[in-house]
Design an enzyme around this catalytic site. Structure first.
Site, PDB file in Angstrom:
ATOM      1  N   ARG A  78       8.306  32.120  22.580  1.00 43.09           N
ATOM      2  CA  ARG A  78       9.131  30.943  22.331  1.00 43.09           C
ATOM      3  C   ARG A  78       9.126  30.103  23.607  1.00 43.09           C
ATOM      4  O   ARG A  78       9.769  30.456  24.582  1.00 43.09           O
ATOM      5  CB  ARG A  78      10.545  31.410  21.990  1.00 43.09           C
ATOM      6  CG  ARG A  78      11.468  30.325  21.528  1.00 43.09           C
ATOM      7  CD  ARG A  78      12.896  30.847  21.453  1.00 43.09           C
ATOM      8  NE  ARG A  78      13.423  31.092  22.775  1.00 43.09           N
ATOM      9  CZ  ARG A  78      14.123  32.162  23.141  1.00 43.09           C
ATOM     10  NH1 ARG A  78      14.374  33.114  22.293  1.00 43.09           N
ATOM     11  NH2 ARG A  78      14.578  32.298  24.378  1.00 43.09           N
TER      12      ARG A  78
ATOM     13  N   HIS B  61      16.137  29.092  23.158  1.00 48.21           N
ATOM     14  CA  HIS B  61      16.474  29.798  21.918  1.00 48.21           C
ATOM     15  C   HIS B  61      17.016  28.792  20.890  1.00 48.21           C
ATOM     16  O   HIS B  61      16.569  28.732  19.754  1.00 48.21           O
ATOM     17  CB  HIS B  61      17.505  30.884  22.213  1.00 48.21           C
ATOM     18  CG  HIS B  61      18.103  31.491  21.002  1.00 48.21           C
ATOM     19  ND1 HIS B  61      17.441  32.403  20.227  1.00 48.21           N
ATOM     20  CD2 HIS B  61      19.301  31.292  20.400  1.00 48.21           C
ATOM     21  CE1 HIS B  61      18.201  32.751  19.205  1.00 48.21           C
ATOM     22  NE2 HIS B  61      19.335  32.082  19.284  1.00 48.21           N
TER      23      HIS B  61
ATOM     24  N   TYR C 282      17.595  32.939  32.618  1.00 54.45           N
ATOM     25  CA  TYR C 282      17.210  34.350  32.476  1.00 54.45           C
ATOM     26  C   TYR C 282      15.700  34.588  32.471  1.00 54.45           C
ATOM     27  O   TYR C 282      15.249  35.714  32.411  1.00 54.45           O
ATOM     28  CB  TYR C 282      17.840  34.952  31.205  1.00 54.45           C
ATOM     29  CG  TYR C 282      17.558  34.193  29.915  1.00 54.45           C
ATOM     30  CD1 TYR C 282      16.372  34.365  29.223  1.00 54.45           C
ATOM     31  CD2 TYR C 282      18.498  33.292  29.412  1.00 54.45           C
ATOM     32  CE1 TYR C 282      16.118  33.672  28.058  1.00 54.45           C
ATOM     33  CE2 TYR C 282      18.250  32.587  28.230  1.00 54.45           C
ATOM     34  CZ  TYR C 282      17.061  32.775  27.554  1.00 54.45           C
ATOM     35  OH  TYR C 282      16.804  32.076  26.407  1.00 54.45           O
TER      36      TYR C 282
HETATM   37  C1  LIG Z   1      24.614  39.715  12.969  1.00 49.43           C
HETATM   38  C2  LIG Z   1      24.469  38.751  14.125  1.00 49.43           C
HETATM   39  N1  LIG Z   1      24.716  39.161  15.388  1.00 49.43           N
HETATM   40  C3  LIG Z   1      24.593  38.304  16.424  1.00 49.43           C
HETATM   41  C4  LIG Z   1      24.223  36.989  16.193  1.00 49.43           C
HETATM   42  C5  LIG Z   1      24.063  36.033  17.371  1.00 49.43           C
HETATM   43  N2  LIG Z   1      22.637  35.722  17.580  1.00 49.43           N
HETATM   44  C6  LIG Z   1      22.080  34.576  17.151  1.00 49.43           C
HETATM   45  S1  LIG Z   1      20.446  34.482  17.499  1.00 49.43           S
HETATM   46  C7  LIG Z   1      20.451  35.990  18.263  1.00 49.43           C
HETATM   47  C8  LIG Z   1      19.189  36.572  18.871  1.00 49.43           C
HETATM   48  C9  LIG Z   1      18.120  36.761  17.853  1.00 49.43           C
HETATM   49  O1  LIG Z   1      16.932  37.175  18.442  1.00 49.43           O
HETATM   50  P1  LIG Z   1      15.633  37.431  17.618  1.00 49.43           P
HETATM   51  O2  LIG Z   1      15.943  38.247  16.398  1.00 49.43           O
HETATM   52  O3  LIG Z   1      14.588  37.956  18.532  1.00 49.43           O
HETATM   53  O4  LIG Z   1      15.228  35.990  17.071  1.00 49.43           O
HETATM   54  P2  LIG Z   1      14.643  34.704  17.829  1.00 49.43           P
HETATM   55  O5  LIG Z   1      15.738  33.679  17.755  1.00 49.43           O
HETATM   56  O6  LIG Z   1      14.265  35.076  19.208  1.00 49.43           O
HETATM   57  O7  LIG Z   1      13.462  34.306  17.013  1.00 49.43           O
HETATM   58  C10 LIG Z   1      21.727  36.539  18.227  1.00 49.43           C
HETATM   59  C11 LIG Z   1      22.097  37.856  18.818  1.00 49.43           C
HETATM   60  C12 LIG Z   1      23.984  36.591  14.853  1.00 49.43           C
HETATM   61  N3  LIG Z   1      23.606  35.356  14.542  1.00 49.43           N
HETATM   62  N4  LIG Z   1      24.104  37.487  13.836  1.00 49.43           N
END
Ligand SMILES: Cc1ncc(C[n+]2csc(CCOP(=O)(O)OP(=O)(O)O)c2C)c(N)n1
Length: 364
Positions: free
Chosen positions: A253, A257, A266
């Protein structure tokens, strides 16, 4: 890691996977990726200008999304996360409808049944269970293993961080136990917001699938040819009734985010510079330039098409109507019921209290 096109734009052979398309198909994939990137850049700009509440950029993940999206057949159904703008493009979702969600004026705006693309899921990993349940339904409807063009499959998209989530692991167990026709497509973009993948998993993510009892493969997620070839293979398995597959698309990415995140807090700048050299669009551009499959005018026209698309997106976004809050009482449940009607009436009364013309003179 499965790769069919190097970062320098050289095609390479792999013993198990081959890209099935011709030069025209490769040019089509490049067009999809360029337009997807342009939509993403325009949406990011619109957020910075206050027109969207938030945006989840996909910069760098175009090949993973376009390559997998273009591997899907006419009966396949997608369960996306919140960053699948490139997959949405391949499924025919008008980009402005995605912006409606992030502008806060819509709860969706497309028909998931008609377009076979379910609503964006912000709850991490929840859609892996929805996808698996749906796949089990398809299987029970006798829509796999017929080999007559009616076979269907399901794809669940999620990130590397989602593989740490209980829902995703439960989905793996159900999919494996019932041999469900579902492909788990993980875009390992290296970061779950600020949490690196390496801290979450002691083994490469694709190896986890073996523990659940189904194949897992790692593909170069910045190589659109390899992603399409691997996803086609996994969909063929699903259609044939051979069960689930886990695909780890190894990508990055390049942006934040979301627009409310600051990755410089970070992430090392060097890491980004390293991945820029693996840009999914540049390697296909190099391939097409070298092979002479398209001429300079084709590239110029694509640039104009991308700018026109962005201008149209901006115009349509600014013209999106604000919703009437009262409408949500009509759309929340399939059928009306008395408590909902009472809430609707209470809301109407409350809203009317802001209308000064309706109030007695003394209260104004
Ligand atoms: C159940 C839940 N826990 C925490 C969050 C907060 N949150 C939003 S995005 C994220 C990280 C997601 O990372 P990843 O699965 O690697 O997806 P990326 O956005 O990097 O594609 C988190 C912890 C959420 N949306 N839903």
């Amino acid at each position: 890691m499965i790769q069919l096109l190097t970062p320098e734009g050289q095609r390479v052979a792999h013993p198990d996977f081959e890209f099935s398309g011709d030069d025209e198909a490769i040019a089509g994939l490049l067009r999809d990726m360029v337009l997807t990137r342009r939509i993403d850049a325009e949406a990011t700009a619109l957020q910075r200008q206050g027109e969207l509440g938030l945006w989840a950029p996909l910069l760098g993940q175009e090949a993973a999304q376009v390559g997998s999206g273009r591997a899907l057949g006419p009966n396949d159904v997608v369960f996306p996360t919140y960053r699948e703008h490139g997959v949405a493009w391949t499924m025919g979702i008008p980009p402005v409808t995605l912006l409606g969600l992030f502008r806060g004026v819509s709860l969706g705006g497309w028909d998931p049944a008609e377009l076979r693309f379910n609503l964006y899921t912000v709850v991490i990993g929840a859609q892996a269970l929805h996808a698996t349940g749906y796949a089990m339904g398809i299987q029970r409807d006798g829509r796999v293993g017929n080999n007559d063009g009616t076979d269907a499959g399901v794809v669940a998209y999620f990130g590397d961080g989602a593989t740490s989530q209980g829902d995703v692991n439960e989905a793996f167990i159900f999919a494996s136990s019932y041999n469900a026709p579902v492909v788990f497509f993980c875009q390992n973009n290296q970061w779950a917001i600020s949490e690196p993948t390496t801290r979450q998993s002691r083994v490469p993510l694709y190896q986890r699938a073996h523990g659940f009892g189904f194949p897992g493969v790692r593909v170069d997620g910045n190589d659109v040819l390899a992603v399409q070839a691997v996803t086609e293979w996994a969909m063929r398995r699903a259609h044939a009734g051979e069960g689930p597959t886990f695909i780890e698309a190894f990508t990055y990415r390049m942006g934040a985010h979301t627009t409310s995140d600051d990755p410089t807090k970070y992430r090392l700048a060097d890491e980004l510079e390293h991945w820029k050299l693996k840009d999914p669009i540049e390697r296909v551009r190099a391939l097409l330039q070298r092979s002479g499959a398209v001429d300079q005018k084709w590239f110029d026209d694509l640039g104009v098409e991308a700018d026109d698309l962005a201008a149209e997106l901006r115009r349509d976004c600014l013209a999106l109507p604000d919703p009437e809050l009262a409408e949500s009482f009509a759309h929340t449940y399939a059928d009306a019921h008395p408590p909902l009607a009472a809430q609707g009436e209470a809301y109407a009364e409350y809203a009317a209290s802001f209308d000064v013309d309706q109030q007695p003179e003394a209260a104004r």
